[in-house]
Design an enzyme around this catalytic site. Structure first.
Site, PDB file in Angstrom:
ATOM      1  N   HIS A  92       0.812  -1.217   0.000  1.00 34.27           N
ATOM      2  CA  HIS A  92       0.000   0.000   0.000  1.00 34.27           C
ATOM      3  C   HIS A  92       0.844   1.266   0.000  1.00 34.27           C
ATOM      4  O   HIS A  92       0.385   2.340   0.392  1.00 34.27           O
ATOM      5  CB  HIS A  92      -1.011  -0.028   1.149  1.00 34.27           C
ATOM      6  CG  HIS A  92      -2.222  -0.815   0.783  1.00 34.27           C
ATOM      7  ND1 HIS A  92      -2.274  -2.181   0.924  1.00 34.27           N
ATOM      8  CD2 HIS A  92      -3.394  -0.455   0.214  1.00 34.27           C
ATOM      9  CE1 HIS A  92      -3.446  -2.615   0.486  1.00 34.27           C
ATOM     10  NE2 HIS A  92      -4.143  -1.584   0.050  1.00 34.27           N
ATOM     11  N   ASP A 155      -5.627   4.384  10.029  1.00 39.39           N
ATOM     12  CA  ASP A 155      -7.044   4.525   9.660  1.00 39.39           C
ATOM     13  C   ASP A 155      -7.544   3.305   8.906  1.00 39.39           C
ATOM     14  O   ASP A 155      -8.717   2.944   8.987  1.00 39.39           O
ATOM     15  CB  ASP A 155      -7.235   5.736   8.738  1.00 39.39           C
ATOM     16  CG  ASP A 155      -6.990   7.033   9.461  1.00 39.39           C
ATOM     17  OD1 ASP A 155      -6.860   7.018  10.694  1.00 39.39           O
ATOM     18  OD2 ASP A 155      -6.912   8.080   8.785  1.00 39.39           O
ATOM     19  N   GLU A 266      -9.229  13.324  15.001  1.00 39.98           N
ATOM     20  CA  GLU A 266      -8.744  13.603  13.649  1.00 39.98           C
ATOM     21  C   GLU A 266      -9.515  14.821  13.127  1.00 39.98           C
ATOM     22  O   GLU A 266     -10.216  15.504  13.882  1.00 39.98           O
ATOM     23  CB  GLU A 266      -8.927  12.398  12.713  1.00 39.98           C
ATOM     24  CG  GLU A 266      -7.941  11.266  13.001  1.00 39.98           C
ATOM     25  CD  GLU A 266      -7.728  10.331  11.821  1.00 39.98           C
ATOM     26  OE1 GLU A 266      -8.270  10.585  10.722  1.00 39.98           O
ATOM     27  OE2 GLU A 266      -7.005   9.318  12.003  1.00 39.98           O
TER      28      GLU A 266
END
Ligand code: FAD
Length: 522
Positions: A92, A155, A266
């Site tokens: 990723h 996340d 956040e």
């Protein structure tokens, strides 16, 4: 056993000769003794960014740490070899960080997925021992069965333990518990020399610190001991909207100053209708916010704070009251606070829902020219202005995250790079420009190159003017990396000499390009 070892060494020699030869002859699965070395796959030469595609010559699917040790031990014992090796977690990365042009990619997900738990009694710690290729979602699913969970998250959970520990691993819990690299008790690492070392803050601490945030440069993490805490059953998830940046950041800083009440903080910029809707896929409250976004020539933007409070239902706390106490101190837009209670699992796994939604629209497997920066508190307003000078709110596709972190939750002995703490500010920010560029929607080669150029401009300008540093950094030249590390460069380079002197590991980062026969520092 002896015969197997000799076979492996002979096979590895054949492999290296083949990789170094101009006539690559690994075209079909080959028997490299007990090592599961295979011809390359398209997966091994691509990543989430879909910007760079560098093909390795072979892929190793290790069955144990020893397989990786055999490979690296052999390569590091052969100074003629130019073969490089990259560990690949879930792939990723954005800019080919887990790729190895003409080298070998080690697919960490092939390691047997082992997770073992130790549940401490009253006053004792609990932890999990996991293999480096395990994804955080797997650890969450297993640990919840014991009522436990890691304290610090990313996340998105379909990332590997080894991959995020090689960077830092941050999310809304970082202000409270530090990044994931601050929540590891022990590692097993195969160094660039092929040695298998169990390391911790009290044993081989320099390797332990080097590898955490070490961008895959010093060793391959094959096992990690992750600190756990009691998992809450539910989470009260709150969003509040702002039309003023100063008020937004002031409230974020207020929230991170209350770690006894708040468990997650956040925030993001609401640039347009699309960013409001796409960021709400997983948030199951009925949000009645339809602001005026202005015009193309005079856009108006908004901000959203997201915070959460854990609900341990058996404990004597009332989360409604806690949220009430917190929100009374906040200065969001009138009536623009929304809250909802969800299971802890759904809260942590929220990005998966967004992934599914984007996949169904054909918008997941597109280019992702992402840029993440750590910004000193003193420069966050200037950074916002720089950002807004370089994006058009009306055609921005994606999300811009902004949230505060606390410096003292980070261990500066690790390899991670933070902005210099010139001032005494305890707070710094992370800003994530998480942009999609869809070729089917008109953003093909030139458009992508222009977005990358703009991001580089933002990174360079913010670095020079306000001392911001890239997170999940990408620098096209070694000198860019020297600048990135600043006064930490010498320590980073010295660690490389010690743990991977032939510069075998992590070629996709481009930090230590390999010249013929050169050992670093020689
Ligand atoms: P890879 O991309 O496979 O590898 C990354 C780097 O680590 C490479 O250099 C690789 O060689 C090295 N590496 C991989 N495994 C090992 C190992 N076992 N030992 C040593 N080196 C290794 N990051 C955050 O911090 N917070 C977030 O909230 C967050 N959200 C994300 C959401 C999405 C949708 C995506 C795509 C990424 C997100 N990231 C986030 C970034 C992510 O943490 C990094 O990209 C991380 O590297 C991904 O892990 P991976 O397993 O895919 O690693």
């Amino acid at each position: 056993m002896e015969i197997a070892m000799v076979c492996t060494r002979v096979s590895l020699l054949i492999l290296i000769l083949s990789l170094c030869s101009p006539y690559k002859f690994i075209q079909s699965p080959m028997d490299f003794g007990p090592l599961n070395l295979l011809p390359t796959t398209t997966t091994a030469s691509s990543d989430f960014g879909r910007i760079l595609f560098q093909s390795p010559s072979a892929v190793l699917k290790p069955q144990s740490s020893r397989d990786i040790s055999l490979l690296l031990g052999f390569l590091s014992g052969s100074s003629l070899s130019k073969v490089t090796v990259a560990a690949r977690g879930a792939g990723h990365s954005i800019h080919g960080q887990a790729q190895a042009l003409d080298g070998i990619v080690v697919e960490m997900c092939s390691l047997p997925s082992e997770i073992e738990f130790y549940k401490g009694g009253e006053g004792e710690i609990s932890y999990a021992d996991v293999s480096g290729g395990v994804m955080w979602i797997e650890l969450l699913e297993q640990s919840l069965k014991l009522g436990l969970a890691p304290r610090s998250w990313t996340d998105y959970l379909y990332l590997t333990v080894g991959g995020t520990l090689s960077n830092a691993g941050i999310s809304g819990q970082t202000f409270k518990h530090g990044p994931q690299i601050s929540n590891v008790l022990q590692l097993e690492v195969v160094t660039g020399r092929g040695e298998i070392v169990a390391c911790s803050p009290s044993k081989d601490a320099d390797l332990f610190n080097a590898v955490l945030g070490g961008l895959g440069q010093f060793g391959i993490i094959t096992r990690a001991r992750i600190l756990l805490q009691e998992a809450p059953q539910k989470v009260k998830w709150v969003r509040a909207f702002y039309d003023d940046f100063g008020t937004f950041t002031k409230d974020q800083e207020l929230l991170v100053s209350m770690p006894d009440l708040v468990d997650y903080v956040e925030g993001f910029i609401v640039l347009n209708e699309q960013s409001l809707h796409s960021s709400s896929v997983a948030f199951p409250a009925n949000v009645d916010f339809s602001p005026d976004f202005g015009t193309k020539s005079s856009p108006k933007i908004y901000y959203c704070i997201e915070f959460a409070v854990h609900d341990y239902q058996h404990k004597n706390t009332n989360v409604e009251q806690v949220v009430e106490v917190i929100s009374r101190q906040m200065s969001h837009m009138v009536s623009q606070l929304y809250s909802v209670e969800v299971s802890y699992f759904d809260f942590l796994n929220r990005v998966r829902m967004e992934e599914m939604s984007l996949r169904s629209l054909g918008m997941w497997e597109v280019h992702h020219p992402w840029l993440n920066m750590f910004v000193p508190k003193a420069g966050i307003s200037s950074f916002r202005d720089l950002l807004m000078d370089n994006i058009s709110p009306d055609n921005f596709d994606g999300l811009i995250l902004i949230y505060p972190l606390l410096r003292d939750k980070w261990d500066t002995n690790t390899s991670v790079v933070l902005p210099n703490s010139g001032s005494m500010d305890r707070v710094m920010y992370v800003v994530g420009i998480l942009r999609s560029a869809n070729p089917d929607d008109g953003c093909s080669h030139h458009c992508l190159q222009e977005l990358l150029r703009r991001h580089r401009h933002i990174a360079d300008t913010a670095g020079a003017r306000i001392g911001a540093k890239q997170y999940l950094a990408h620098h096209p030249t070694p000198s860019g990396w020297h600048q990135h590390f600043g006064r930490r460069w010498e320590r980073f380079a010295e660690r490389k000499t010690r743990f991977d002197p032939l510069l075998i590991l992590g070629p996709g980062q481009g930090i230590f390009p390999r010249s013929n026969n050169a050992a670093y520092g020689s």
